[in-house]
Design a protein around this motif. Structure first.
Motif, PDB file in Angstrom:
ATOM      1  N   GLN A 244       0.835  -1.211   0.000  1.00  0.00           N
ATOM      2  CA  GLN A 244       0.000   0.000   0.000  1.00  0.00           C
ATOM      3  C   GLN A 244       0.869   1.260   0.000  1.00  0.00           C
ATOM      4  O   GLN A 244       0.553   2.253  -0.656  1.00  0.00           O
ATOM      5  N   ALA A 245       1.968   1.202   0.748  1.00  0.00           N
ATOM      6  CA  ALA A 245       2.870   2.360   0.802  1.00  0.00           C
ATOM      7  C   ALA A 245       3.508   2.606  -0.560  1.00  0.00           C
ATOM      8  O   ALA A 245       3.615   3.746  -1.025  1.00  0.00           O
ATOM      9  N   PHE A 246       3.933   1.527  -1.241  1.00  0.00           N
ATOM     10  CA  PHE A 246       4.501   1.685  -2.584  1.00  0.00           C
ATOM     11  C   PHE A 246       3.448   2.194  -3.575  1.00  0.00           C
ATOM     12  O   PHE A 246       3.752   2.979  -4.467  1.00  0.00           O
ATOM     13  N   ALA A 247       2.192   1.754  -3.404  1.00  0.00           N
ATOM     14  CA  ALA A 247       1.114   2.223  -4.283  1.00  0.00           C
ATOM     15  C   ALA A 247       0.908   3.731  -4.113  1.00  0.00           C
ATOM     16  O   ALA A 247       0.736   4.466  -5.092  1.00  0.00           O
ATOM     17  N   ARG A 248       0.964   4.186  -2.865  1.00  0.00           N
ATOM     18  CA  ARG A 248       0.811   5.631  -2.618  1.00  0.00           C
ATOM     19  C   ARG A 248       1.927   6.416  -3.288  1.00  0.00           C
ATOM     20  O   ARG A 248       1.709   7.451  -3.907  1.00  0.00           O
ATOM     21  N   LEU A 249       3.147   5.912  -3.130  1.00  0.00           N
ATOM     22  CA  LEU A 249       4.301   6.599  -3.715  1.00  0.00           C
ATOM     23  C   LEU A 249       4.188   6.624  -5.239  1.00  0.00           C
ATOM     24  O   LEU A 249       4.463   7.638  -5.886  1.00  0.00           O
ATOM     25  N   SER A 250       3.767   5.505  -5.815  1.00  0.00           N
ATOM     26  CA  SER A 250       3.596   5.419  -7.266  1.00  0.00           C
ATOM     27  C   SER A 250       2.588   6.471  -7.743  1.00  0.00           C
ATOM     28  O   SER A 250       2.802   7.151  -8.750  1.00  0.00           O
ATOM     29  N   ALA A 251       1.494   6.618  -6.977  1.00  0.00           N
ATOM     30  CA  ALA A 251       0.460   7.597  -7.347  1.00  0.00           C
ATOM     31  C   ALA A 251       1.011   9.019  -7.317  1.00  0.00           C
ATOM     32  O   ALA A 251       0.683   9.849  -8.181  1.00  0.00           O
ATOM     33  N   VAL A 252       1.896   9.292  -6.350  1.00  0.00           N
ATOM     34  CA  VAL A 252       2.509  10.626  -6.253  1.00  0.00           C
ATOM     35  C   VAL A 252       3.274  10.965  -7.540  1.00  0.00           C
ATOM     36  O   VAL A 252       3.300  12.100  -7.993  1.00  0.00           O
TER      37      VAL A 252
END
Length: 419
Positions: free
Chosen positions: A210-218
């Motif tokens: 989930q943390a990597f998904a958030r970063l990817s979205a950024v």
């Protein structure tokens, strides 16, 4: 600028390495969602499907700092690191001082082990004086060990519980990797002054994807969950050109996926047997550790592969107060996980609920240059991330043509870890 589209057939993040609440766990292993009241609230459970700790100074923590994913995660140190030896659980001695105190060795062996630990602690690549005349790029691990006169019992726990080798083939390899793995363990241990070299995120490993998904979205990445039947499309020469789901095709030049998405490009290399146990107490003989790893080296059990115990609890927010979740895992050597995992389960004491799981392990057999498909290797039975991370770094290099520079300021992850 490369654009990333992430498609997932599941309605949750993380694929195989997700964390489940109690209702989801029940549904998956028992087929219904009626959970016993005495186990407490379902939503307070975060049960990892692939339980693994992180080495505090290891490659995964370096990646998390390098990518700045640490800002989305909170870590807490793991209480204990133990090894099973001669039918008992012992703390893993990682320094010369601990070696002298350890009941794993007799008096003379302690002195020999202490000398070896000092050699490892002092060893630096660029300081020939610290090499004591040994070229570790050429000398085998077996020969370095015999120089210090260590007995087989000591070698067993050092190789498997400290250097985290999964079998004994390392003994005939150049000793440099073995010594560096030992250094990584003792430096990670020193990092938080705790009882182990490991750290683990609050709320479980499901937080990682989930943390990597958030970063990817950024950075403009797009996420699509719940996309059934992701079908990879190729041109006439066999190179990937897109992925189709629900009648829509997303065009692309490269596909990165786990083995389940491209079953015709992987081969089965083994299988993992695992027990998930919910308990109301810590694992006995681990100094009441609320989070702990115990490694059972293969020789101690008369097996071909090590067995791993992993335990976490409410202190890492993965279960309600007073509840502990223990996992017993190993590379399966039979089709009977219940029987095979018994030596590990017997160390747990009374268990409230047990779920057994067995899954196949795959690795890619395709030629990436020909089809531009980059497939990861299945998760192994180990309860730490060292092997998985090497696979990720290798894939990164193949996809981008670059090496990832992991020389980072490790203190960036420590504030969260000490909360």
């Amino acid at each position: 600028m490369k654009q990333v589209l992430h498609m997932d057939r599941n309605d949750y993040y993380g694929g195989e390495s997700t964390s489940l609440n109690l209702t989801q766990l029940w549904k998956r292993f028992r087929g219904d969602d009626k959970t016993p009241e005495e186990l407490g609230s379902s939503k307070e459970y975060n049960v990892d499907m692939i339980p693994k700790f992180m080495m505090a100074n290891g490659a995964l923590v370096r990646i998390l700092i390098h990518t700045d994913v640490t800002k989305y995660l909170n870590f807490k140190a793991v209480d204990g690191s133990f090894v099973y030896n001669k039918a008992k659980i012992h703390k893993v001695p990682a320094t010369d001082v601990e070696a002298l105190k350890s009941p794993l060795m007799g008096l003379f062996e302690k002195r020999r082990a202490r000398k070896f630990f000092i050699y490892v602690q002092d060893y630096e690549d660029n300081e020939p004086k610290s090499h004591e005349g040994l070229d570790l790029t050429k000398v085998k691990a077996r020969d370095v060990i015999s120089k210090y006169g260590l007995d087989d019992n000591t070698v067993d726990f050092i190789g498997h519980a400290l250097a985290l080798h999964i079998d004994d083939s390392y003994l005939d390899e150049p000793a440099l990797d073995f010594v560096k793995r030992m250094k990584l363990y003792s430096e990670s241990l020193a990092r938080f002054q705790g009882g182990s070299p490991y750290i683990y995120p609050l709320y479980g490993l499901g937080e990682l994807p989930q943390a990597f998904a958030r970063l990817s979205a950024v950075y403009g990445g797009t996420y699509m969950l719940n996309k059934p039947e992701c079908k990879v499309e190729y041109d006439a020469s066999g190179k990937v050109i897109g992925v189709t789901s629900e009648g829509e095709t997303a065009k692309c030049k490269k596909v990165v996926c786990d083995p389940s998405y491209l079953p015709d490009k992987v081969q089965k290399v083994g299988k993992v047997a695992r027990a998930i146990c919910i308990m109301s107490h810590p694992i006995p003989n681990t100094s009441d550790s609320h989070s702990v790893q115990v490694i059972l080296p293969q020789k101690q059990l008369g097996r071909k592969s090590d067995m791993y115990l992993f335990c976490c609890s409410y202190t890492h927010n993965v279960a309600p107060k007073g509840k502990y979740i223990a996992f017993v895992s190993t590379e399966a050597e039979t089709d009977q996980p219940e029987v095979e995992l018994r030596p590990g389960i017997e160390l747990l004491g009374p268990v409230d609920e047990t779920f057994f799981d067995i899954y196949d392990r795959y690795e890619p057999v395709n030629k990436q240059d020909d089809d531009n498909c980059f497939i990861s290797t299945s998760y192994d039975a180990t309860t730490h991330f060292e092997s998985t991370v090497q696979d990720v770094l290798t894939m990164y290099s193949k996809i981008t043509g670059k090496e990832l520079d992991l020389s980072v300021d490790l203190s960036a992850a420590s504030a969260a870890a000490e909360e």
